[in-house]
Design an enzyme around this catalytic site. Structure first.
Site, PDB file in Angstrom:
ATOM      1  CE  LYS A  12      -4.289  -0.436   0.746  1.00  0.00           C
ATOM      2  NZ  LYS A  12      -5.061  -1.227  -0.234  1.00  0.00           N
ATOM      3  CB  THR A  57      -1.989  -3.687  -0.775  1.00  0.00           C
ATOM      4  OG1 THR A  57      -3.353  -3.529  -1.144  1.00  0.00           O
ATOM      5  CG2 THR A  57      -1.202  -4.302  -1.914  1.00  0.00           C
ATOM      6  CG  ASP A  58      -7.210  -3.727   3.594  1.00  0.00           C
ATOM      7  OD1 ASP A  58      -7.444  -2.517   3.402  1.00  0.00           O
ATOM      8  OD2 ASP A  58      -7.721  -4.383   4.527  1.00  0.00           O
ATOM      9  CG  PHE A 171      28.479  29.867 -13.881  1.00  0.00           C
ATOM     10  CD1 PHE A 171      29.055  28.704 -13.379  1.00  0.00           C
ATOM     11  CD2 PHE A 171      27.980  29.846 -15.186  1.00  0.00           C
ATOM     12  CE1 PHE A 171      29.130  27.545 -14.149  1.00  0.00           C
ATOM     13  CE2 PHE A 171      28.047  28.691 -15.958  1.00  0.00           C
ATOM     14  CZ  PHE A 171      28.625  27.542 -15.440  1.00  0.00           C
ATOM     15  NE  ARG A 188      25.848  31.795 -10.205  1.00  0.00           N
ATOM     16  CZ  ARG A 188      25.740  30.625 -10.815  1.00  0.00           C
ATOM     17  NH1 ARG A 188      25.195  30.535 -12.021  1.00  0.00           N
ATOM     18  NH2 ARG A 188      26.175  29.523 -10.229  1.00  0.00           N
ATOM     19  CD  GLN A 240      27.801  22.335 -11.907  1.00  0.00           C
ATOM     20  OE1 GLN A 240      27.558  23.455 -11.447  1.00  0.00           O
ATOM     21  NE2 GLN A 240      27.667  22.045 -13.186  1.00  0.00           N
ATOM     22  CG  ASN A 266      21.347  27.356 -11.101  1.00  0.00           C
ATOM     23  OD1 ASN A 266      20.970  28.211 -10.297  1.00  0.00           O
ATOM     24  ND2 ASN A 266      22.464  27.464 -11.790  1.00  0.00           N
ATOM     25  CG  HIS A 268      18.572  29.648 -14.096  1.00  0.00           C
ATOM     26  ND1 HIS A 268      19.911  29.414 -13.909  1.00  0.00           N
ATOM     27  CD2 HIS A 268      18.097  28.566 -14.765  1.00  0.00           C
ATOM     28  CE1 HIS A 268      20.235  28.242 -14.445  1.00  0.00           C
ATOM     29  NE2 HIS A 268      19.144  27.700 -14.964  1.00  0.00           N
TER      30      HIS A 268
HETATM   31  O1  LIG Z   1      26.267  26.881 -11.204  1.00  0.00           O
HETATM   32  C1  LIG Z   1      26.071  26.715 -12.426  1.00  0.00           C
HETATM   33  N1  LIG Z   1      26.475  25.566 -13.017  1.00  0.00           N
HETATM   34  C2  LIG Z   1      26.297  25.313 -14.346  1.00  0.00           C
HETATM   35  O2  LIG Z   1      26.701  24.245 -14.870  1.00  0.00           O
HETATM   36  C3  LIG Z   1      25.634  26.321 -15.095  1.00  0.00           C
HETATM   37  N2  LIG Z   1      25.267  26.397 -16.416  1.00  0.00           N
HETATM   38  C4  LIG Z   1      24.628  27.581 -16.572  1.00  0.00           C
HETATM   39  O3  LIG Z   1      24.131  27.999 -17.667  1.00  0.00           O
HETATM   40  N3  LIG Z   1      24.584  28.257 -15.389  1.00  0.00           N
HETATM   41  C5  LIG Z   1      25.218  27.494 -14.450  1.00  0.00           C
HETATM   42  N4  LIG Z   1      25.431  27.669 -13.134  1.00  0.00           N
END
Ligand SMILES: O=c1[nH]c(=O)c2[nH]c(=O)[nH]c2[nH]1
Length: 319
Positions: A12, A57-58, A171, A188, A240, A266, A268
């Site tokens: 369940k 499952t009950d 970045f 950023r 990353q 991410n 953005h």
């Molecule tokens: O931290 C980031 N990693 C990426 O691999 C990536 N690629 C991207 O367009 N912006 C970012 N920002």
């Protein structure tokens, strides 16, 4: 055409188990979403229609509720361990049980939440507001198969932990080809909604001299604390790199955790071009951003203790 039965499991899903503990007139809530998946000697159920080996499952649903009453829910992990062990140890046809749990947090309504005429925080014993932060996760697998005998694997984790750094993120220096339009950015916003699972090194029993299980609730709070602290302290050159710092900090500070996997969209935030209105929009002056919801970069990584085996599946975050 002949066909054969491949991997199968059943149980369940999404049992919404809510346990209230009363401590005098002060109440406590455990609010779980529990999914059971059993596998084992179930070929006949699929191939011949015999249900002789099938625990309904009950029944798995009823067991989730009965265990909450009989044993309480000290932590999602301890509750899941008890359930997984029960299904495998009590049913000869069931060889493996996987219990997945989401936990929703509640906190007491405090005076400031409810307005100035409110009776005051001390008296709020049974009124709660759902916490808006992350959802805690646990997955317990107990398997009677394999050369080493029965073993637990306990994964803990969280999802929807949304965090933002309004600076200390850059970045640049990335590959540029004929399709690249992204500008290098030296200041950023870095924002993400973290999903993460971590694996505990504990695999065994408590009795008969086996290793003691971790203190699950403390372990969870500490892992989350280290993730957040690394987010605060990392001057980020990519999401990353930030993920690696978060994972390393957890592994280095928590000896009970051997592996951690992140899935991080991410989120953005693009500085809006306001030049058409004669307005500069630089980060250093406090900028206006366009929070784009899609598409988003999806950054995923596993961080391991040196020598540990990678065992958290790569698609684990897409539950
Ligand atoms: O931290 C980031 N990693 C990426 O691999 C990536 N690629 C991207 O367009 N912006 C970012 N920002």
């Amino acid at each position: 055409m002949p066909t054969i039965l491949g991997q199968n499991q059943y149980g369940k899903a999404e049992n919404r188990v809510v346990k209230i503990t009363r401590d005098g007139d002060t109440h406590h809530i455990k609010d779980l979403n529990v999914s059971v998946a059993l596998s084992g000697d179930l070929d006949d159920v699929h191939l011949t229609g015999s249900n002789a080996n099938c625990l309904p499952t009950d029944t798995t649903k009823n067991t989730c509720f009965a265990f909450a009453k009989e044993h309480g829910i000290e932590s999602a992990e301890a509750y899941g361990i008890a359930l997984a062990r029960h299904f495998v140890d009590s049913q000869p046809s069931i060889h493996r049980a996987r219990i997945r749990i989401e936990e929703y947090s509640w906190e007491r309504i405090a005076g400031s939440d409810a307005g100035s005429n409110f009776i005051g925080a001390d008296e709020v014993k049974h009124s709660f507001v759902r916490k808006g932060q992350e959802t805690r996760l646990a997955q317990i697998t107990y398997s009677a198969e394999g050369a080493e005998g029965a073993k637990f694997e306990v994964l803990s984790g969280l999802k929807d932990l949304t965090v933002m750094n309004t600076t200390n993120s850059e970045f640049w220096g990335f590959i540029k080809d004929k399709y690249t339009t992204l500008q290098e950015d030296y200041d950023r916003i870095l924002a993400t909604s973290l999903s993460t699972w971590w694996r505990h090194s504990w695999t065994g029993e408590t009795e008969e001299g086996g290793a003691r299980p971790p203190q699950w609730n403390k372990s969870y709070e500490q892992a989350k604390k280290h993730i957040l602290q690394a987010f605060v302290e990392t001057y980020s050159l990519s999401l990353q790199q930030t993920l690696f710092q978060m994972g390393s900090r957890v592994i280095n500070n928590r000896s009970e955790i051997d592996e951690i996997r992140f899935s991080a969209p991410n989120k953005h935030h693009f500085r809006q071009d306001l030049s058409a209105f004669g307005l500069e929009n630089e980060a250093k002056d406090g900028a206006v951003y366009w929070a784009a919801d899609r598409p988003y970069g999806l950054i995923e990584a596993t961080i391991l203790r040196d020598g540990a085996e990678q065992r958290i599946p790569v698609d684990m975050t897409n539950l």
